[in-house]
Design a protein around this motif. Structure first.
Motif, PDB file in Angstrom:
ATOM      1  N   PRO A   4      11.741  17.014   3.520  1.00  0.00           N
ATOM      2  CA  PRO A   4      11.712  18.459   3.723  1.00  0.00           C
ATOM      3  C   PRO A   4      10.707  18.858   4.792  1.00  0.00           C
ATOM      4  CG  PRO A   4      11.764  17.928   1.392  1.00  0.00           C
ATOM      5  CD  PRO A   4      11.580  16.631   2.116  1.00  0.00           C
ATOM      6  N   GLY A   5      11.217  19.363   5.894  1.00  0.00           N
ATOM      7  CA  GLY A   5      10.352  19.879   6.945  1.00  0.00           C
ATOM      8  C   GLY A   5      10.029  18.921   8.056  1.00  0.00           C
ATOM      9  N   TYR A   6      10.220  17.597   7.865  1.00  0.00           N
ATOM     10  CA  TYR A   6       9.789  16.635   8.880  1.00  0.00           C
ATOM     11  C   TYR A   6      10.793  15.501   8.995  1.00  0.00           C
ATOM     12  CZ  TYR A   6       5.575  19.258   8.144  1.00  0.00           C
ATOM     13  OH  TYR A   6       4.701  20.304   8.016  1.00  0.00           O
ATOM     14  N   SER A   7      10.807  14.854  10.155  1.00  0.00           N
ATOM     15  CA  SER A   7      11.638  13.666  10.338  1.00  0.00           C
ATOM     16  C   SER A   7      10.995  12.773  11.379  1.00  0.00           C
ATOM     17  CB  SER A   7      13.058  14.053  10.777  1.00  0.00           C
ATOM     18  OG  SER A   7      13.025  14.750  12.014  1.00  0.00           O
ATOM     19  N   ARG A  16       7.891   5.756  18.035  1.00  0.00           N
ATOM     20  CA  ARG A  16       8.276   6.703  16.996  1.00  0.00           C
ATOM     21  C   ARG A  16       7.227   7.803  16.867  1.00  0.00           C
ATOM     22  NH1 ARG A  16      12.052   4.193  13.792  1.00  0.00           N
ATOM     23  NH2 ARG A  16      12.870   6.285  13.448  1.00  0.00           N
ATOM     24  N   SER A  17       7.692   9.013  16.543  1.00  0.00           N
ATOM     25  CA  SER A  17       6.788  10.133  16.303  1.00  0.00           C
ATOM     26  C   SER A  17       7.385  11.009  15.211  1.00  0.00           C
ATOM     27  CB  SER A  17       6.546  10.938  17.591  1.00  0.00           C
ATOM     28  OG  SER A  17       5.490  11.867  17.404  1.00  0.00           O
ATOM     29  N   VAL A  18       6.676  12.094  14.893  1.00  0.00           N
ATOM     30  CA  VAL A  18       7.077  13.001  13.813  1.00  0.00           C
ATOM     31  C   VAL A  18       7.532  14.315  14.420  1.00  0.00           C
ATOM     32  CG1 VAL A  18       6.264  14.285  11.791  1.00  0.00           C
ATOM     33  CG2 VAL A  18       5.477  11.938  12.186  1.00  0.00           C
ATOM     34  N   ALA A  23       8.650  24.236  13.047  1.00  0.00           N
ATOM     35  CA  ALA A  23       8.100  24.626  14.348  1.00  0.00           C
ATOM     36  C   ALA A  23       9.021  24.237  15.494  1.00  0.00           C
ATOM     37  CB  ALA A  23       6.739  23.976  14.551  1.00  0.00           C
ATOM     38  N   ALA A  24      10.041  23.421  15.201  1.00  0.00           N
ATOM     39  CA  ALA A  24      10.930  22.887  16.238  1.00  0.00           C
ATOM     40  C   ALA A  24      10.109  22.198  17.328  1.00  0.00           C
ATOM     41  CB  ALA A  24      11.806  23.990  16.828  1.00  0.00           C
ATOM     42  N   GLU A  25       9.119  21.408  16.891  1.00  0.00           N
ATOM     43  CA  GLU A  25       8.211  20.701  17.810  1.00  0.00           C
ATOM     44  C   GLU A  25       8.087  19.244  17.380  1.00  0.00           C
ATOM     45  OE1 GLU A  25       6.381  21.625  20.453  1.00  0.00           O
ATOM     46  OE2 GLU A  25       6.269  23.815  20.431  1.00  0.00           O
ATOM     47  N   THR A  26       8.061  18.352  18.380  1.00  0.00           N
ATOM     48  CA  THR A  26       7.763  16.945  18.141  1.00  0.00           C
ATOM     49  C   THR A  26       6.309  16.692  18.498  1.00  0.00           C
ATOM     50  OG1 THR A  26      10.031  16.246  18.573  1.00  0.00           O
ATOM     51  CG2 THR A  26       8.313  14.568  18.823  1.00  0.00           C
ATOM     52  N   PHE A  27       5.576  16.020  17.614  1.00  0.00           N
ATOM     53  CA  PHE A  27       4.182  15.704  17.889  1.00  0.00           C
ATOM     54  C   PHE A  27       4.106  14.641  18.992  1.00  0.00           C
ATOM     55  CE2 PHE A  27       3.159  16.454  13.072  1.00  0.00           C
ATOM     56  CZ  PHE A  27       3.481  17.798  13.230  1.00  0.00           C
ATOM     57  N   HIS A  28       3.273  14.860  20.003  1.00  0.00           N
ATOM     58  CA  HIS A  28       3.047  13.891  21.087  1.00  0.00           C
ATOM     59  C   HIS A  28       4.381  13.427  21.668  1.00  0.00           C
ATOM     60  CE1 HIS A  28      -0.868  13.743  19.056  1.00  0.00           C
ATOM     61  NE2 HIS A  28      -0.202  13.496  17.954  1.00  0.00           N
ATOM     62  N   PRO A  29       5.160  14.341  22.272  1.00  0.00           N
ATOM     63  CA  PRO A  29       6.560  14.045  22.560  1.00  0.00           C
ATOM     64  C   PRO A  29       6.832  13.201  23.792  1.00  0.00           C
ATOM     65  CG  PRO A  29       6.022  16.261  23.277  1.00  0.00           C
ATOM     66  CD  PRO A  29       4.807  15.739  22.578  1.00  0.00           C
ATOM     67  N   PHE A 166      -0.194  23.721  18.479  1.00  0.00           N
ATOM     68  CA  PHE A 166       1.040  23.975  19.205  1.00  0.00           C
ATOM     69  C   PHE A 166       0.775  24.991  20.314  1.00  0.00           C
ATOM     70  CE2 PHE A 166       3.484  22.809  15.135  1.00  0.00           C
ATOM     71  CZ  PHE A 166       3.745  21.530  15.592  1.00  0.00           C
ATOM     72  N   SER A 167       1.674  25.086  21.266  1.00  0.00           N
ATOM     73  CA  SER A 167       1.473  25.866  22.488  1.00  0.00           C
ATOM     74  C   SER A 167       1.250  27.360  22.199  1.00  0.00           C
ATOM     75  CB  SER A 167       2.701  25.724  23.385  1.00  0.00           C
ATOM     76  OG  SER A 167       3.816  26.379  22.804  1.00  0.00           O
ATOM     77  N   PRO A 168       0.622  28.081  23.151  1.00  0.00           N
ATOM     78  CA  PRO A 168       0.410  29.525  22.959  1.00  0.00           C
ATOM     79  C   PRO A 168       1.696  30.303  22.693  1.00  0.00           C
ATOM     80  CG  PRO A 168      -0.893  28.738  24.798  1.00  0.00           C
ATOM     81  CD  PRO A 168      -0.012  27.590  24.388  1.00  0.00           C
ATOM     82  N   ALA A 169       2.792  29.887  23.316  1.00  0.00           N
ATOM     83  CA  ALA A 169       4.051  30.589  23.074  1.00  0.00           C
ATOM     84  C   ALA A 169       4.517  30.415  21.635  1.00  0.00           C
ATOM     85  CB  ALA A 169       5.122  30.091  24.041  1.00  0.00           C
ATOM     86  N   LYS A 170       4.260  29.227  21.048  1.00  0.00           N
ATOM     87  CA  LYS A 170       4.682  28.943  19.673  1.00  0.00           C
ATOM     88  C   LYS A 170       3.638  29.382  18.648  1.00  0.00           C
ATOM     89  CE  LYS A 170       8.566  26.307  19.907  1.00  0.00           C
ATOM     90  NZ  LYS A 170       9.724  26.332  19.004  1.00  0.00           N
ATOM     91  N   ASN A 171       2.355  29.320  19.027  1.00  0.00           N
ATOM     92  CA  ASN A 171       1.274  29.496  18.069  1.00  0.00           C
ATOM     93  C   ASN A 171       0.138  30.311  18.692  1.00  0.00           C
ATOM     94  OD1 ASN A 171      -0.109  29.113  15.682  1.00  0.00           O
ATOM     95  ND2 ASN A 171      -0.770  27.032  16.154  1.00  0.00           N
TER      96      ASN A 171
END
Length: 283
Positions: A4-7, A16-18, A23-29, A166-171
């Motif tokens: 739930p919430g992550y993949s 691999r990353s999370v 947030a529709a964001e990948t950590f360290h993409p 997360f970025s200013p636009a997102k957060n």
């Protein structure tokens, strides 16, 4: 590979990353969690050199714990040093870390710290002595802007800050001038402290300057030719922003800091321009 919430996601380079669904964001993409943390934080903050030279407790604020790639990369990079390291991680949720621990083998950056992370998740604090390194790791689960307004826990002033929101636009609430002004006031003026982040945005750099920091050009990482490094002393900057940058900022259409948690783009106001010109960095 989902919860739930992550993949888990596989980046272009096979790492691999999370991914956060909400947030529709990948950590360290781009280059992956460990590589980005090593380039952006470990090397740029000169952590090995500074830890080796420090005889007391070296304090790192980890703002944006997420799946703990930044914190764990710091631990791996300094594990052979005789030092006392204090990590204080901030986030509004520990769920990304719980998910990451379940997939530690696939992610690859835990590497022997699984038990430490499990203890951290269970109690909010974990300690470990390995060789000559002593580690204490605390979590503060809270809204970081609200916590800065009225800290409910006594936390030692940092020598370094890993800032990874997360970025200013997102957060936008994590990138306002009031937030960084309060953050600067938490620093000990007698304790040199540096803070990198992945952004090179003029808006961000102006914000940090007005908050009280000295600000410089940061190292390249992944697809970013520049990042940004701030410090409470110019001695920690290799390439401080100069008056040529100041003139470019004056012409930018996205330079005025966010004064409230609502993202927008605007050129410098006359008041902001006057304050920038008066900053000690440009005298």
């Amino acid at each position: 590979m989902s919860a739930p919430g992550y993949s888990l996601v596989t980046l272009a380079n096979g790492v691999r990353s999370v991914r956060s669904h909400a947030a529709a964001e990948t950590f360290h993409p781009v280059i992956g969690p460990a590589a980005e943390a090593e380039a952006l934080y470990v090397r740029q903050l000169r952590l090995r050199e500074r830890l080796a030279a420090d005889t007391g407790e070296f304090v790192i604020w980890d703002v944006g714990l997420g799946a703990a790639a930044n914190a764990l990369t710091v631990l791996h990079a300094t594990s052979d040093l005789p030092c006392r390291l204090r990590l204080v991680s901030f986030d509004h949720t520990l769920e990304p870390l719980r998910f990451a621990l379940q997939h530690a083998e696939e992610l690859g950056y835990f590497g022997g710290y699984e038990e430490l992370v499990a203890e951290l998740l269970a109690t909010g604090r974990a300690e470990r002595i390995e060789g000559d390194q002593s580690v204490r790791w605390d979590t503060i689960v809270a809204d970081f802007p609200a916590w800065l307004n009225a800290p409910v826990q006594v936390v030692p002033a940092p020598h370094a800050i890993l800032f990874d929101a997360f970025s200013p636009a997102k957060n936008p609430e994590m990138w306002t001038l009031p937030l960084f002004t309060r953050l600067f006031r938490q620093l000990d003026p007698t304790r040199p402290c540096a803070m990198p982040t992945y952004s090179r945005a003029t808006l961000l750099r102006v914000t940090w300057l007005l908050a009280g920091f000295h600000v410089g050009v940061g190292h390249a990482t992944g697809e970013k030719e520049e990042t940004t490094l701030a410090a409470n002393t110019p001695d920690l900057l290799d390439e401080p922003l100069d008056r040529k940058w100041l003139e470019r900022a004056r012409r930018s259409t996205s330079a005025e800091p966010l004064h409230e948690p609502k993202y927008r783009q605007a050129p410098l106001s006359p008041e902001t321009w006057a304050k920038l010109q008066a900053h000690p960095q440009f005298q």
